[in-house]
Design a protein around this motif. Structure first.
Motif, PDB file in Angstrom:
ATOM      1  N   LYS A   8      -0.952   2.573   7.871  1.00 29.16           N
ATOM      2  CA  LYS A   8      -0.347   2.070   9.113  1.00 29.16           C
ATOM      3  C   LYS A   8      -1.306   2.175  10.305  1.00 29.16           C
ATOM      4  O   LYS A   8      -1.057   1.598  11.359  1.00 29.16           O
ATOM      5  CB  LYS A   8       0.967   2.807   9.421  1.00 29.16           C
ATOM      6  N   GLN A  33      -6.045  -3.651   6.011  1.00 31.20           N
ATOM      7  CA  GLN A  33      -5.036  -3.396   4.971  1.00 31.20           C
ATOM      8  C   GLN A  33      -5.275  -4.295   3.765  1.00 31.20           C
ATOM      9  O   GLN A  33      -5.153  -3.868   2.621  1.00 31.20           O
ATOM     10  CB  GLN A  33      -3.634  -3.629   5.524  1.00 31.20           C
ATOM     11  N   THR A  62       9.385   5.614   4.763  1.00 31.26           N
ATOM     12  CA  THR A  62       8.225   5.033   5.403  1.00 31.26           C
ATOM     13  C   THR A  62       8.323   3.546   5.242  1.00 31.26           C
ATOM     14  O   THR A  62       8.188   3.020   4.167  1.00 31.26           O
ATOM     15  CB  THR A  62       6.942   5.576   4.763  1.00 31.26           C
ATOM     16  N   LEU A 114       0.862  -1.193   0.000  1.00 35.92           N
ATOM     17  CA  LEU A 114       0.000   0.000   0.000  1.00 35.92           C
ATOM     18  C   LEU A 114       0.892   1.235   0.000  1.00 35.92           C
ATOM     19  O   LEU A 114       2.036   1.181   0.434  1.00 35.92           O
ATOM     20  CB  LEU A 114      -0.892  -0.001   1.246  1.00 35.92           C
ATOM     21  N   PHE A 115       0.353   2.351  -0.498  1.00 33.95           N
ATOM     22  CA  PHE A 115       1.132   3.591  -0.506  1.00 33.95           C
ATOM     23  C   PHE A 115       0.994   4.237   0.879  1.00 33.95           C
ATOM     24  O   PHE A 115      -0.078   4.747   1.216  1.00 33.95           O
ATOM     25  CB  PHE A 115       0.636   4.531  -1.593  1.00 33.95           C
ATOM     26  N   PRO A 116       2.063   4.216   1.684  1.00 34.83           N
ATOM     27  CA  PRO A 116       1.920   4.624   3.088  1.00 34.83           C
ATOM     28  C   PRO A 116       1.655   6.115   3.264  1.00 34.83           C
ATOM     29  O   PRO A 116       1.146   6.521   4.305  1.00 34.83           O
ATOM     30  CB  PRO A 116       3.265   4.238   3.711  1.00 34.83           C
ATOM     31  N   HIS A 117       1.985   6.915   2.241  1.00 36.11           N
ATOM     32  CA  HIS A 117       1.804   8.361   2.366  1.00 36.11           C
ATOM     33  C   HIS A 117       0.446   8.813   1.846  1.00 36.11           C
ATOM     34  O   HIS A 117       0.180  10.003   1.762  1.00 36.11           O
ATOM     35  CB  HIS A 117       2.924   9.085   1.618  1.00 36.11           C
ATOM     36  N   GLN A 128       7.966   9.847  -0.521  1.00 34.88           N
ATOM     37  CA  GLN A 128       8.440   9.105   0.650  1.00 34.88           C
ATOM     38  C   GLN A 128       9.916   9.331   0.930  1.00 34.88           C
ATOM     39  O   GLN A 128      10.367   9.111   2.051  1.00 34.88           O
ATOM     40  CB  GLN A 128       8.144   7.613   0.477  1.00 34.88           C
ATOM     41  N   GLN A 164       5.787  -1.186  -4.192  1.00 38.58           N
ATOM     42  CA  GLN A 164       4.891  -0.024  -4.340  1.00 38.58           C
ATOM     43  C   GLN A 164       4.964   0.540  -5.749  1.00 38.58           C
ATOM     44  O   GLN A 164       3.959   0.945  -6.326  1.00 38.58           O
ATOM     45  CB  GLN A 164       5.268   1.073  -3.352  1.00 38.58           C
ATOM     46  N   VAL A 204       4.684   8.077  -6.026  1.00 37.55           N
ATOM     47  CA  VAL A 204       4.813   7.049  -4.996  1.00 37.55           C
ATOM     48  C   VAL A 204       6.167   7.117  -4.280  1.00 37.55           C
ATOM     49  O   VAL A 204       6.226   7.181  -3.057  1.00 37.55           O
ATOM     50  CB  VAL A 204       4.584   5.640  -5.604  1.00 37.55           C
ATOM     51  N   PRO A 254       4.140  -0.638   6.325  1.00 34.45           N
ATOM     52  CA  PRO A 254       3.395  -0.801   7.568  1.00 34.45           C
ATOM     53  C   PRO A 254       2.922  -2.235   7.797  1.00 34.45           C
ATOM     54  O   PRO A 254       2.706  -2.639   8.918  1.00 34.45           O
ATOM     55  CB  PRO A 254       2.201   0.140   7.382  1.00 34.45           C
TER      56      PRO A 254
END
Lengths: 358, 273
Positions: free
Chosen positions: A140, A147, B268, A94-97, B184, B162, B180, B271
């Motif tokens: 997150k 998720q 990042t 997944l794109f964390p930002h 980051q 990603q 993307v 997660p």
């Protein structure tokens, strides 16, 4: 399922797919078809070529030979997003930002759709996968199950013909894996999307699949329903991999296999000559009293392991060691090493493993 | 060791560092506002005459402009080259990767004087480029390691799937990078760029070999000036440079939070992992 058209039965078609790395074939002449709407799992140990195969379907790798067709259209020369095959990655990627909403909207934004349409479709998708309360959260801040739903939603929103899943549960603990498996099946049922799943986990493959393709050393060993794969392994490797313990080599004459002091009736039509067979661990019936079956023997108990609902029992039958799984019945509760029991199985349960299968 | 003694030693240590690191700056500032005509602390009164003097010295103004322009150019080119290098060496294993890593880091380990001399000899031998071009090449070499280092740090643990996911969802390679990857690693890129700018702006070691009579950077001009004309104006120019650098760092900090980057809160991590 109602009658399938020829295209539906071969909705995804791999023909003679081969990929070499440094002269070594990682995927070797693999061909199979996937029926529209079903879940096919590519199962095998690490390094068997299953992820490479998936990446070739996804368009991240080009095959050296062979072709791939989706819905009757050859796709192996197209770039990844033109194939109609959306990927769910290991650990989801997944794109964390980006928020959940922006993650899910990504594919539609790349198609340059009008903002209003994107918003509407994203809202619909989030509602369908029960993520609407989490739209403004970041990955997150979500649980593993949430998720996974984001990853599925992000892939499904571009309306792919095929969903590809690369060991999505591999880094998770056993309990969460089972929960995510159930969630995946729910989503699969809701969308009815043809799915190709890659895993090294036998139980996972059996639990989620309509069909399982077992790979080893770059070769497709066998493809079939989980029951077929488990009960009728067609190679030594598949038999070992799915947990067969009783592999016996002997000579067949007139429908009877002889291996040392052991003789056993074979299914009708078994050819004469040297043969390797497997007696599935779950097809052997044992009892302190009489048991009936085409092949019935007196056996000595050599080991007993209590596993809860089932017992793993070692037996010695006519000088040959067997391992069987039996339900934990009251009768067998106090079974001990050295006990004498009766064991039986039917000729039809014995499966000959073709010699070509190593 | 008992905590009190520990605290005492730590306190003394901190005090020593403050005195020796910040002391000279305080002295420099004091000298720059002296009313005397020679280098001394301002016993005879406080005056801004040396700052006035400085602003009338066109050589310093020209050199300052040269320095800023050079630092901006070198930083811009280094950011592009350094980010690309960091991505290549972090993401891929390829023949020559070790050599590239070594070359990208070399300017950190080779004495600046040697680098400067080598570049001078090289340019003289091939006979192209004036002082401005030579300095630009030198400063790119000088600043590249900082960008590569900072961007590599922010790429540690980055999940390259990603980018594959973005491509699979219809992004072009450029779009996947811009939407993307870049957001980051941006803290690392900016921190690297800030380092690069300051390093370039302050450099004497390499630049002293490569400047010409008509093209000097501010630190080199200052160095040359101090060699034969020691007035408190030197202190004024130094204070101006320090304030400029500090203001620059403060600006970056305000805009992007460099402290966070330097504290390692960059990149990042996946997660789900």
């Amino acid at each position: 399922m109602t009658s399938l058209s020829a295209t539906d039965a071969q909705y995804l078609r791999l023909s003679g797919i081969t990929k070499h790395y440094g002269g070594i074939p990682v995927v070797n002449d693999v061909s199979f078809g996937v029926t529209r709407g079903e879940v096919l799992t590519i199962l095998g140990p690490s390094g068997c070529g299953k992820t490479t195969t998936l990446k070739m379907i996804a368009g991240f790798l080009a095959p050296d030979q062979g072709s791939i067709a989706i819905d009757d259209k050859r796709v192996d020369t197209l770039s990844s997003h033109q194939r109609g095959a959306a990927m769910v990655f290991q650990n989801y990627a997944l794109f964390p930002h980006m928020t959940v909403r922006r993650n899910v909207a990504f594919g539609l934004r790349m198609q340059k759709l009008p903002a209003a349409q994107i918003a509407r479709e994203v809202d619909e998708m989030l509602a369908r996968v029960r993520l609407d309360p989490y739209a403004e959260r970041y990955p997150k801040e979500l649980s593993g199950g949430q998720q996974q739903r984001v990853a599925l939603a992000r892939a499904l929103i571009i309306k792919p013909k095929i969903l590809l899943l690369d060991e999505p549960f591999s880094s998770l603990d056993a309990k969460l894996r089972k929960q995510l498996r159930v969630e995946f099946l729910e989503v699969h049922r809701a969308f009815g999307i043809t799915s190709i799943f890659v895993t090294h986990d036998l139980e996972e493959a059996f639990a989620i699949s309509d069909k399982v393709a077992v790979m080893n050393g770059g070769l497709l060993e066998q493809i079939g329903s989980p029951v077929e794969i488990f009960a009728r392994p067609r190679s030594r490797f598949v038999a070992d991999f799915v947990g067969h313990k009783n592999l016996i080599s002997g000579d067949v004459a007139n429908g009877v296999l002889t291996a040392g002091a052991l003789s056993m009736k074979m299914p009708a039509g078994t050819a004469n000559g040297p043969t390797q067979v497997t007696v599935p661990v779950h097809r052997v019936r044992i009892s302190r009293g009489p048991v009936s079956g085409d092949n019935a023997y007196a056996a000595a108990v050599s080991s007993v392991t209590f596993l809860g609902p089932a017992m793993q029992i070692g037996l010695e039958i006519a000088g040959t060691a067997f391992e069987v799984y039996s339900p934990s019945t009251a009768e067998l509760a106090d079974l001990a090493i050295g006990d004498r029991v009766n064991a039986a199985w039917d000729a039809g349960d014995v499966t000959a493993i073709p010699a070509s299968g190593k | 060791m008992i905590p009190n003694a520990e605290r005492l030693i730590l306190g003394a240590w901190t005090a020593l560092i403050c005195v020796f690191m910040l002391g000279p700056l305080v002295v420099m500032f004091a000298i720059s506002v002296t009313a005397s005509g020679y280098i001394s602390l301002p016993y005879e009164g406080i005056s801004l005459r040396w700052y006035h003097d400085m602003l009338r010295q066109t050589v310093f103004i020209d050199a300052a402009i040269n320095s800023v322009v050079l630092a901006l150019q070198a930083t811009a080119i280094s950011v592009v080259l350094g980010t690309a290098t960091a991505i290549a060496v972090t993401r891929y294993r390829f023949p020559g990767r070790g050599i590239i890593l070594m070359l990208a880091g070399a300017p950190l380990f080779v004495p600046l004087v040697m680098t400067g001399l080598a570049i001078l000899i090289f340019f003289s031998a091939i006979g192209i480029g004036g002082p401005a071009e030579r300095l630009l090449v030198a400063h790119i070499c000088l600043t590249l390691p900082y960008i590569v280092r900072m961007v590599s740090v922010s790429l540690a643990g980055f999940d390259w799937n990603q980018e594959a996911a973005a491509l699979n969802l219809g992004a072009s390679r450029l779009r996947a990078f811009v939407e993307v990857t870049l957001p980051q690693i941006l803290p690392g890129v900016i921190a690297g760029a800030a380092f690069a700018f300051i390093i370039s702006f302050d450099d004497v070691g390499i630049s002293i070999f490569l400047t010409g009579a008509a093209y000097k950077t501010l630190p080199v001009e200052l160095y040359a000036f101090a060699a034969f004309d020691l007035t408190p104006m030197i202190a004024a120019v130094s204070v101006a440079m320090i304030l400029f650098s500090a203001a620059f760092v403060l600006l970056i900090e305000r805009l992007f939070g460099v402290q966070k980057v330097l504290a390692g809160e960059v990149g990042t991590k996946n997660p789900a992992a």
